[in-house]
Design an enzyme around this catalytic site. Structure first.
Site, PDB file in Angstrom:
ATOM      1  N   GLU A  48      50.497 -16.781  -2.216  1.00 24.52           N
ATOM      2  CA  GLU A  48      49.543 -17.893  -2.308  1.00 24.52           C
ATOM      3  C   GLU A  48      48.993 -18.077  -3.712  1.00 24.52           C
ATOM      4  O   GLU A  48      48.932 -19.195  -4.206  1.00 24.52           O
ATOM      5  CB  GLU A  48      48.374 -17.693  -1.334  1.00 24.52           C
ATOM      6  N   ASP A  64      50.186 -13.701   1.957  1.00 20.95           N
ATOM      7  CA  ASP A  64      48.815 -14.209   1.855  1.00 20.95           C
ATOM      8  C   ASP A  64      47.932 -12.975   1.695  1.00 20.95           C
ATOM      9  O   ASP A  64      47.730 -12.208   2.641  1.00 20.95           O
ATOM     10  CB  ASP A  64      48.439 -15.000   3.114  1.00 20.95           C
ATOM     11  N   ILE A  66      44.714 -12.499   1.207  1.00 17.94           N
ATOM     12  CA  ILE A  66      43.573 -12.549   2.127  1.00 17.94           C
ATOM     13  C   ILE A  66      43.666 -13.887   2.866  1.00 17.94           C
ATOM     14  O   ILE A  66      43.446 -14.945   2.261  1.00 17.94           O
ATOM     15  CB  ILE A  66      42.207 -12.450   1.418  1.00 17.94           C
ATOM     16  N   ASP A  67      44.007 -13.829   4.121  1.00 15.33           N
ATOM     17  CA  ASP A  67      43.972 -15.039   4.932  1.00 15.33           C
ATOM     18  C   ASP A  67      42.605 -15.074   5.601  1.00 15.33           C
ATOM     19  O   ASP A  67      42.259 -14.171   6.370  1.00 15.33           O
ATOM     20  CB  ASP A  67      45.094 -15.021   5.978  1.00 15.33           C
ATOM     21  N   THR A  69      39.800 -16.318   3.402  1.00 14.62           N
ATOM     22  CA  THR A  69      38.968 -15.985   2.240  1.00 14.62           C
ATOM     23  C   THR A  69      37.514 -16.423   2.422  1.00 14.62           C
ATOM     24  O   THR A  69      36.592 -15.715   2.016  1.00 14.62           O
ATOM     25  CB  THR A  69      39.560 -16.610   0.959  1.00 14.62           C
ATOM     26  N   ASP A 192      50.342 -18.792   5.523  1.00 19.92           N
ATOM     27  CA  ASP A 192      49.434 -18.694   6.677  1.00 19.92           C
ATOM     28  C   ASP A 192      50.210 -18.365   7.955  1.00 19.92           C
ATOM     29  O   ASP A 192      49.646 -17.842   8.924  1.00 19.92           O
ATOM     30  CB  ASP A 192      48.710 -20.029   6.929  1.00 19.92           C
TER      31      ASP A 192
HETATM   32  C1  IPD Z   1      43.091 -20.558   5.537  1.00 21.58           C
HETATM   33  C2  IPD Z   1      42.869 -19.917   6.887  1.00 21.58           C
HETATM   34  C3  IPD Z   1      42.210 -20.886   7.836  1.00 21.58           C
HETATM   35  C4  IPD Z   1      43.000 -22.146   7.978  1.00 21.58           C
HETATM   36  C5  IPD Z   1      43.284 -22.766   6.623  1.00 21.58           C
HETATM   37  C6  IPD Z   1      43.958 -21.758   5.696  1.00 21.58           C
HETATM   38  P1  IPD Z   1      43.006 -18.977   3.334  1.00 21.58           P
HETATM   39  O1  IPD Z   1      43.733 -19.652   4.651  1.00 21.58           O
HETATM   40  O2  IPD Z   1      44.098 -19.490   7.463  1.00 21.58           O
HETATM   41  O3  IPD Z   1      42.090 -20.361   9.140  1.00 21.58           O
HETATM   42  O4  IPD Z   1      42.285 -23.042   8.794  1.00 21.58           O
HETATM   43  O5  IPD Z   1      44.147 -23.862   6.852  1.00 21.58           O
HETATM   44  O6  IPD Z   1      44.175 -22.354   4.445  1.00 21.58           O
HETATM   45  O7  IPD Z   1      42.784 -20.087   2.351  1.00 21.58           O
HETATM   46  O8  IPD Z   1      41.763 -18.350   3.793  1.00 21.58           O
HETATM   47  O9  IPD Z   1      44.047 -18.024   2.866  1.00 21.58           O
HETATM   48 CA    CA Z   2      45.773 -18.432   4.314  1.00 22.65          CA
HETATM   49 CA    CA Z   3      44.591 -16.707   1.223  1.00 24.54          CA
END
Ligand code: IPD
Ligand code: CA
Ligand code: CA
Length: 242
Positions: A48, A64, A66-67, A69, A192
């Protein structure tokens, strides 16, 4: 390491109005790429924060760091590290580490899905009115976002609830372990979905595009379910997009 950092005051940068990135995202991603790269120096990476590596290979690691963040920044314990490896466009293996819960979800193509080494499987819920679903919302507050707000309300009215925990990789894993019966989202990125989609399939669930077409990592949307509810969810999503 990531959970230690969650206790500290973080420097937060904005990729968009609500799209946050911390130094922990970048540092964790570097460690993952360095570690995997030390074992597989010829493989390609799609991460990412760093984007796509220059090395071209049939093997693509999708990361990813940190999914979730936004949750991480706020100390809300729904964030995860998501790593998957694909070969020629097909998922080989995936892992999602729900750091704060100590839950490590994993799957290898054709060998089932696991949480902390124990097999997991999707729920057996067969009707929407008995189901618990999840969705998520991309950072951009555009037409797709507005449409999903409408869908959120409609699905909430016909199910036992729709959750929005804020970490798509975990939404997939919670379908895989049967906590949720289904999940959909628009505007997702490959990192994701890469690990979570495989984990749902290997747990006996179904993953497709929101219109029911075969799942495509680069399409931006996904529906994951226990299989029994899949057609109903897809039909309702399609009806609202018309
Ligand atoms: C997000 C998370 C979130 C989702 C967003 C993503 P991130 O990823 O997965 O649940 O609704 O579409 O972008 O930015 O925290 O890595
Ligand atoms: Ca993510
Ligand atoms: Ca992320």
């Amino acid at each position: 390491m990531i959970s230690d950092e969650a206790e500290k005051v973080l420097k937060v940068d904005f990729k968009g109005a609500a799209n946050l990135v911390t130094q922990v995202d970048v540092a964790a991603e570097n460690i993952i790429i360095e570690t995997v790269g030390s074992h597989f120096p010829d493989h390609q990476f799609l991460a990412e924060e760093a984007g796509e590596s220059e090395t071209k290979s049939d093997y693509l690691w999708i990361i990813d760091p940190i999914d979730g963040t936004t949750n991480f920044v706020h100390g809300y314990p729904f964030y995860a590290v998501s790593i998957a490896v694909y070969e020629g466009g097909e998922a080989l293996a995936g892992v999602v580490n729900h750091v704060q819960f100590g839950d490590v979800y994993s799957a290898i193509k054709g060998r089932g899905a696991f949480c902390n080494g124990k097999p997991i499987s999707v729920s057996n819920t067969r009707t929407l009115k008995h189901s618990l679903l999840a969705t998520g919302f991309a950072y951009e507050h555009d037409e797709v976002w507005a449409r999903n707000m409408d869908l959120f309300r409609e699905f909430t009215a016909m199910t036992q609830g729709v959750r929005r925990a804020g970490a798509a990789s975990l939404d997939f894993c919670h379908v895989a372990r049967g906590w949720l019966d289904g999940f959909w989202e628009f505007g997702l990125s490959p990192w994701d979905m890469a690990a979570g989609a495989l984990i749902v399939s290997e747990a006996g669930g179904v993953v497709s595009l929101s219109n029911g077409d075969p799942f495509d990592l680069f399409s931006g949307d996904a529906v994951a379910s226990n299989g029994h509810l899949h057609e109903q969810i897809v039909q309702l999503l399609g009806r609202d997009s018309a």
